[in-house]
Design a protein around this motif. Sequence first.
Motif, PDB file in Angstrom:
ATOM      1  N   ASN A  85       0.831  -1.201   0.000  1.00 21.79           N
ATOM      2  CA  ASN A  85       0.000   0.000   0.000  1.00 21.79           C
ATOM      3  C   ASN A  85       0.865   1.250   0.000  1.00 21.79           C
ATOM      4  N   VAL A  86       0.840   1.972  -1.103  1.00 21.06           N
ATOM      5  CA  VAL A  86       1.624   3.199  -1.192  1.00 21.06           C
ATOM      6  C   VAL A  86       0.665   4.376  -1.199  1.00 21.06           C
ATOM      7  N   ILE A  87       0.907   5.304  -0.284  1.00 21.20           N
ATOM      8  CA  ILE A  87       0.120   6.526  -0.156  1.00 21.20           C
ATOM      9  C   ILE A  87       0.921   7.637  -0.820  1.00 21.20           C
ATOM     10  N   THR A  88       0.284   8.392  -1.689  1.00 23.46           N
ATOM     11  CA  THR A  88       1.002   9.467  -2.357  1.00 23.46           C
ATOM     12  C   THR A  88       0.041  10.574  -2.750  1.00 23.46           C
ATOM     13  N   GLY A  89       0.590  11.700  -3.104  1.00 24.45           N
ATOM     14  CA  GLY A  89      -0.220  12.839  -3.526  1.00 24.45           C
ATOM     15  C   GLY A  89       0.663  14.038  -3.805  1.00 24.45           C
ATOM     16  N   SER A  90       0.020  15.139  -4.091  1.00 20.15           N
ATOM     17  CA  SER A  90       0.692  16.411  -4.366  1.00 20.15           C
ATOM     18  C   SER A  90       1.436  16.430  -5.694  1.00 20.15           C
ATOM     19  N   PHE A  91       1.017  15.603  -6.655  1.00 21.49           N
ATOM     20  CA  PHE A  91       1.721  15.604  -7.933  1.00 21.49           C
ATOM     21  C   PHE A  91       0.793  15.638  -9.142  1.00 21.49           C
ATOM     22  N   PHE A  92      -0.486  15.734  -8.917  1.00 22.33           N
ATOM     23  CA  PHE A  92      -1.368  15.861 -10.072  1.00 22.33           C
ATOM     24  C   PHE A  92      -2.449  16.882  -9.759  1.00 22.33           C
ATOM     25  N   ARG A  93      -2.822  17.600 -10.798  1.00 23.94           N
ATOM     26  CA  ARG A  93      -3.788  18.684 -10.648  1.00 23.94           C
ATOM     27  C   ARG A  93      -5.167  18.288 -11.153  1.00 23.94           C
ATOM     28  N   THR A  94      -5.198  17.411 -12.139  1.00 25.39           N
ATOM     29  CA  THR A  94      -6.459  17.087 -12.810  1.00 25.39           C
ATOM     30  C   THR A  94      -6.560  15.574 -13.015  1.00 25.39           C
ATOM     31  N   ARG A  95      -7.752  15.148 -13.417  1.00 29.37           N
ATOM     32  CA  ARG A  95      -7.955  13.738 -13.744  1.00 29.37           C
ATOM     33  C   ARG A  95      -7.036  13.329 -14.896  1.00 29.37           C
ATOM     34  N   ASP A  96      -6.856  14.195 -15.873  1.00 26.68           N
ATOM     35  CA  ASP A  96      -5.946  13.880 -16.981  1.00 26.68           C
ATOM     36  C   ASP A  96      -4.520  13.664 -16.492  1.00 26.68           C
TER      37      ASP A  96
END
Length: 190
Positions: A85-96
């Motif tokens: 389980n890898v938790i991540t974020g802060s690197f995409f702005r949109t669904r695309d």
Amino acid sequence: MHSSDRSQDSDRRATRRLLLVCGQEGSGKTTIIRALLPHTPSGARVDAEDLGQVNPCRFDDAFWRLLRSNVAVLVRNYWSAGFENVITGSFFRTRDDFLRFRELVPEVEEVFMVQLLVDPNERRHRRLTRAKRTTQEWRDKVDQFDAVDTTIAADQDGYRYLAIDSTQMTPDQTVSVIMREFPEIYGVPA
């Protein structure tokens, strides 16, 4: 351990899951990513905010491609090391942006998306009072590119989605909601 137990263990492969945390700057992504890790079995975290510290910082397509690529490499390394389980974020702005990232981690089996929604006044307050200080010029620059993307909720293709209005919630309360909603990771009944 019996030899049959060892052969069963070697036949098992860890499930590869992603828990993605998204939201506007000041919504609490980093706080929640960090707060989730101690509760996440076989877990690792990659906060792209840490990876995206460059000078000068540009919010152009080349920067976002580099950031997505760097996150993908670390996620895949954690999976290879047995972290499910890898938790991540802060690197995409949109669904695309998410879909572009998804192409970089084709072996993922399950994706869980948490979108943190925060009242603009509370978000402004958080941005001014948090330990990570930013200038008004920086906040204005980020706000030009940082609108809420409603397509993340509307077009859920390949991920389970959870929106949380965490305006009046503590980080612990937000984590509890996430754990309850994603029993596949946390084993907490919904």
